[in-house]
Scaffold this active site. Structure first.
Site, PDB file in Angstrom:
ATOM      1  N   ASP A  78       0.814  -1.215   0.000  1.00 16.20           N
ATOM      2  CA  ASP A  78       0.000   0.000   0.000  1.00 16.20           C
ATOM      3  C   ASP A  78       0.847   1.266   0.000  1.00 16.20           C
ATOM      4  O   ASP A  78       0.461   2.275  -0.592  1.00 16.20           O
ATOM      5  CB  ASP A  78      -0.935  -0.001   1.218  1.00 16.20           C
ATOM      6  CG  ASP A  78      -2.146  -0.886   1.002  1.00 16.20           C
ATOM      7  OD1 ASP A  78      -2.073  -1.781   0.136  1.00 16.20           O
ATOM      8  OD2 ASP A  78      -3.168  -0.686   1.691  1.00 16.20           O
ATOM      9  N   CYS A 119       0.524  -8.296   5.069  1.00 15.06           N
ATOM     10  CA  CYS A 119       0.113  -6.920   4.808  1.00 15.06           C
ATOM     11  C   CYS A 119      -1.383  -6.746   4.577  1.00 15.06           C
ATOM     12  O   CYS A 119      -2.156  -7.686   4.591  1.00 15.06           O
ATOM     13  CB  CYS A 119       0.943  -6.337   3.684  1.00 15.06           C
ATOM     14  SG  CYS A 119       2.599  -5.888   4.284  1.00 15.06           S
ATOM     15  N   ASP A 120      -1.733  -5.510   4.289  1.00 19.11           N
ATOM     16  CA  ASP A 120      -3.051  -4.944   4.565  1.00 19.11           C
ATOM     17  C   ASP A 120      -4.256  -5.749   4.064  1.00 19.11           C
ATOM     18  O   ASP A 120      -5.167  -6.041   4.824  1.00 19.11           O
ATOM     19  CB  ASP A 120      -3.130  -3.538   3.971  1.00 19.11           C
ATOM     20  CG  ASP A 120      -2.090  -2.608   4.561  1.00 19.11           C
ATOM     21  OD1 ASP A 120      -1.018  -3.087   4.951  1.00 19.11           O
ATOM     22  OD2 ASP A 120      -2.343  -1.396   4.628  1.00 19.11           O
ATOM     23  N   LYS A 121      -4.286  -6.093   2.791  1.00 17.26           N
ATOM     24  CA  LYS A 121      -5.473  -6.770   2.240  1.00 17.26           C
ATOM     25  C   LYS A 121      -5.302  -8.275   2.187  1.00 17.26           C
ATOM     26  O   LYS A 121      -6.268  -9.008   2.005  1.00 17.26           O
ATOM     27  CB  LYS A 121      -5.776  -6.267   0.816  1.00 17.26           C
ATOM     28  CG  LYS A 121      -5.801  -4.758   0.686  1.00 17.26           C
ATOM     29  CD  LYS A 121      -6.684  -4.099   1.722  1.00 17.26           C
ATOM     30  CE  LYS A 121      -6.393  -2.625   1.841  1.00 17.26           C
ATOM     31  NZ  LYS A 121      -5.023  -2.265   2.172  1.00 17.26           N
ATOM     32  N   CYS A 192       5.116  -2.329   8.423  1.00 17.39           N
ATOM     33  CA  CYS A 192       5.477  -1.001   8.937  1.00 17.39           C
ATOM     34  C   CYS A 192       5.251  -0.883  10.440  1.00 17.39           C
ATOM     35  O   CYS A 192       4.345  -1.481  10.995  1.00 17.39           O
ATOM     36  CB  CYS A 192       4.716   0.067   8.174  1.00 17.39           C
ATOM     37  SG  CYS A 192       4.976  -0.046   6.396  1.00 17.39           S
ATOM     38  N   GLU A 440      -6.815   4.723  -0.257  1.00 15.55           N
ATOM     39  CA  GLU A 440      -6.350   5.322   0.989  1.00 15.55           C
ATOM     40  C   GLU A 440      -5.804   6.726   0.709  1.00 15.55           C
ATOM     41  O   GLU A 440      -5.254   6.977  -0.353  1.00 15.55           O
ATOM     42  CB  GLU A 440      -5.250   4.469   1.631  1.00 15.55           C
ATOM     43  CG  GLU A 440      -5.755   3.169   2.197  1.00 15.55           C
ATOM     44  CD  GLU A 440      -4.663   2.366   2.889  1.00 15.55           C
ATOM     45  OE1 GLU A 440      -5.018   1.409   3.583  1.00 15.55           O
ATOM     46  OE2 GLU A 440      -3.470   2.700   2.725  1.00 15.55           O
ATOM     47  N   SER A 466      -5.106   5.246   5.396  1.00 16.33           N
ATOM     48  CA  SER A 466      -4.106   4.306   5.869  1.00 16.33           C
ATOM     49  C   SER A 466      -4.201   4.197   7.378  1.00 16.33           C
ATOM     50  O   SER A 466      -4.623   5.140   8.066  1.00 16.33           O
ATOM     51  CB  SER A 466      -2.712   4.828   5.482  1.00 16.33           C
ATOM     52  OG  SER A 466      -1.714   4.241   6.274  1.00 16.33           O
TER      53      SER A 466
END
Length: 551
Positions: A78, A119-121, A192, A440, A466
């Site tokens: 992202d 990670c995010d998704k 992160c 985002e 984010s």
């Protein structure tokens, strides 16, 4: 075993021959077949070290008497997709990931599933798939990144790169300093360093009971993470033999636990989208309002980036999610987890190793949890804000609308110094359909913070933020502009009220004027006319429903 469908019977001679071609033995045919969905990739720092974790998962599966089969799942970073059209694919990729895991596992009749993710998704997409498949499953989240360091000061991605852009533009730091932060902020592998979406979802996954205790915060570069990977490989074979299913673990009580832990941590607003979507796959009734009701009753007991001062490594060294559960033991439902331990057993075994990082429930950083859901004529279906990352002076704000029909035009205005105190920036046509893909908005929100405007400017959008966003930034406005939500007819100069304590988001325009504007409004054409995003825009639901695909 489920895999008997491809292993047993005269008619399966061809399938067995193909299996033997992979190198397995006749003895292996009698063992559980375990799928390992790995999102290892060279482009995402949170995933570049997964080849090592794959080895330890493989060790665990084989030691417990299973046969591992690895297959790849792609991912998007992202941070790299931020601020341009690539971000349109990020949330949309969640549905593809769920579909791919479902497809490979069902096509090959696997007995169990290990999801190696970060990670995010990718994590929510794999969780969605585990609900659809409902075969024994366990998750290994690959761990947070260590903090960067420059002249004795710890650095993080968001504060020292994205927000540093605003500080550079304001003249607070030099080009040389900015270049140094770029080189030093991200020292290596891992997700992160703060409670951004990847780490928020890792914590949520552990709180749901789908990863072993300690998994969420064990650092990417640690031997502890390797041991957790091996333990998870061993445990999946045990789960298969006992036929412990995801839907047995992830009941409504488990989702309530996950939301409570998330609120106590102060996690990313994206967890709302993802938990709604995951719950749908598990046939668990969950609405956006549950997040707000739980948040009002859950104190915020950590102070982690972006809203606070601590890093994920601090949470790890303070005891991680088990220590959070110890603090919250009397608030959590005592349900079973994939580790074969109940929540109360995990809490009893845990220790809080740093009282300043994980505070007592009676001495919280904030009396309410991380997320608030605001409603009003601008968001009758709801909107979401990370309230613990908003200063006291901005908890109630009335500003004049500055309207932008895309993230890029808003960012241009911010960087040109055209945003002033008292502005309420409105970014619309960035929702699930209008984006499409619900981008985002970290670039504009970070620039606002970096330029020192977070105490005087608000931002609202039908897009999302984010997990690194801080300040009075309100997203997920539903209905979105593309669907005819009121955000579509906001005009420059309109007065907008943002009232977090009272959960209100109001456009201060008369009903007669609203009706007049709506009568003249018509939906613009979808921005993507072909390819996956065009199909996504056609079927995606409102953010208030998790932005799921409705077929």
């Amino acid at each position: 075993m489920r895999s008997d469908k491809i292993k047993k019977g005269v008619e399966r001679a061809g399938a067995r021959s193909l299996l033997y071609a992979t190198g397995i033995s006749k003895d292996d045919m009698a063992k559980p077949f375990i799928a390992v969905a790995s999102s290892r990739t060279d482009i995402i720092p949170g995933h570049i070290h997964m080849d090592r974790l794959e080895r330890f998962i493989e060790r665990g599966i084989m030691a417990a008497g299973g046969v591992p089969f690895f297959f790849g799942i792609p991912g998007i970073c992202d941070g790299m997709a931020m601020g341009h059209n690539g971000m349109r694919y990020s949330l949309a990729s969640r549905e593809l990931i769920a579909d791919m895991v479902e497809t490979i596992v069902k096509a090959h009749c696997f007995d169990g599933l290990v999801c190696l993710t970060n990670c995010d998704k990718i994590t929510p997409g794999m969780l969605m798939a585990s609900g659809r498949l409902n075969i024994p499953s366990i998750f290994v989240t690959a761990g947070p990144m260590m903090s960067g360091n420059y002249r004795g000061r710890r650095l993080s991605l968001v504060k020292d790169t994205f927000e540093a852009v605003g500080r550079f533009k304001k003249g607070d730091i030099s080009q040389e300093e900015l270049n140094t932060y770029e080189m030093c902020a991200c020292p290596g592998a891992g997700s992160c360093q703060g409670l951004y979406t990847a780490n928020s979802m890792a914590c949520v996954t552990e709180a749901l009971g789908m990863s072993v205790p300690g998994c969420a915060t064990a650092m990417a570069v640690s031997a502890k993470k390797d041991r957790i990977a091996q333990e998870s490989g061993e445990k999946i074979v045990n789960l298969v033999r006992r036929n412990i299913l995801p839907r047995t673990i992830m009941r409504k009580e488990a989702f309530e636990n996950a939301i409570k832990v998330d609120m106590a941590l102060g996690g990313s607003t994206n967890t709302v989208l993802h938990l709604l979507a995951i719950a749908k796959e598990f046939e668990v009734p969950l609405t956006i309002d549950i997040f707000d009701s739980i948040s009002r009753q859950t104190p915020h007991i950590t102070n982690i980036l972006p809203g606070g001062e601590h890093f994920m490594e601090d949470l790890e060294y303070a005891g991680g999610i088990p220590a959070m559960m110890k603090r919250m033991k009397n608030m959590l439902n005592d349900v079973m987890t994939c580790s074969s331990k109940t929540i109360s057993q995990i809490a009893n075994d845990a220790q809080v190793l740093d009282e300043s990082v994980i505070r007592d429930i009676k001495n919280p950083y904030h009396p309410e949890g991380g997320i608030a859901v605001l409603k009003g004529n601008l968001a009758p279906e709801g909107s979401v804000i990370k309230q613990t990352a908003v200063s006291k002076t901005m908890m109630q704000f009335t500003g004049k609308a500055r309207v932008f029909d895309s993230e890029e035009t808003c960012m241009q205005a911010i960087m040109a110094g055209k945003v002033k105190k008292g502005d309420c920036l409105v970014i619309r046509y960035e929702g699930p359909k209008g984006g499409p893909g619900m981008r985002e908005m970290l670039s504009p929100t970070a620039a606002i913070v970096g330029m020192g405007l977070a105490e005087s400017v608000a931002l609202i959008t039908d897009g999302r933020f984010s997990g690194g966003t801080q300040g009075p930034c309100l997203g997920h406005i539903s209905p979105e502009a593309q669907a005819g939500g009121l955000i579509a007819i906001v005009e420059d100069g309109d007065e907008i009220l943002l009232d977090i304590p009272n959960r209100k988001l109001e456009l201060k325009v008369s009903e007669a004027e609203i009706k007049s504007r709506l009568a003249k409004w018509h939906a613009p054409e979808i921005k993507e006319r072909e390819g996956y995003l065009a199909r996504y825009a056609k079927f995606v639901s409102s953010a208030s429903e998790g932005a799921i695909l409705k077929v």
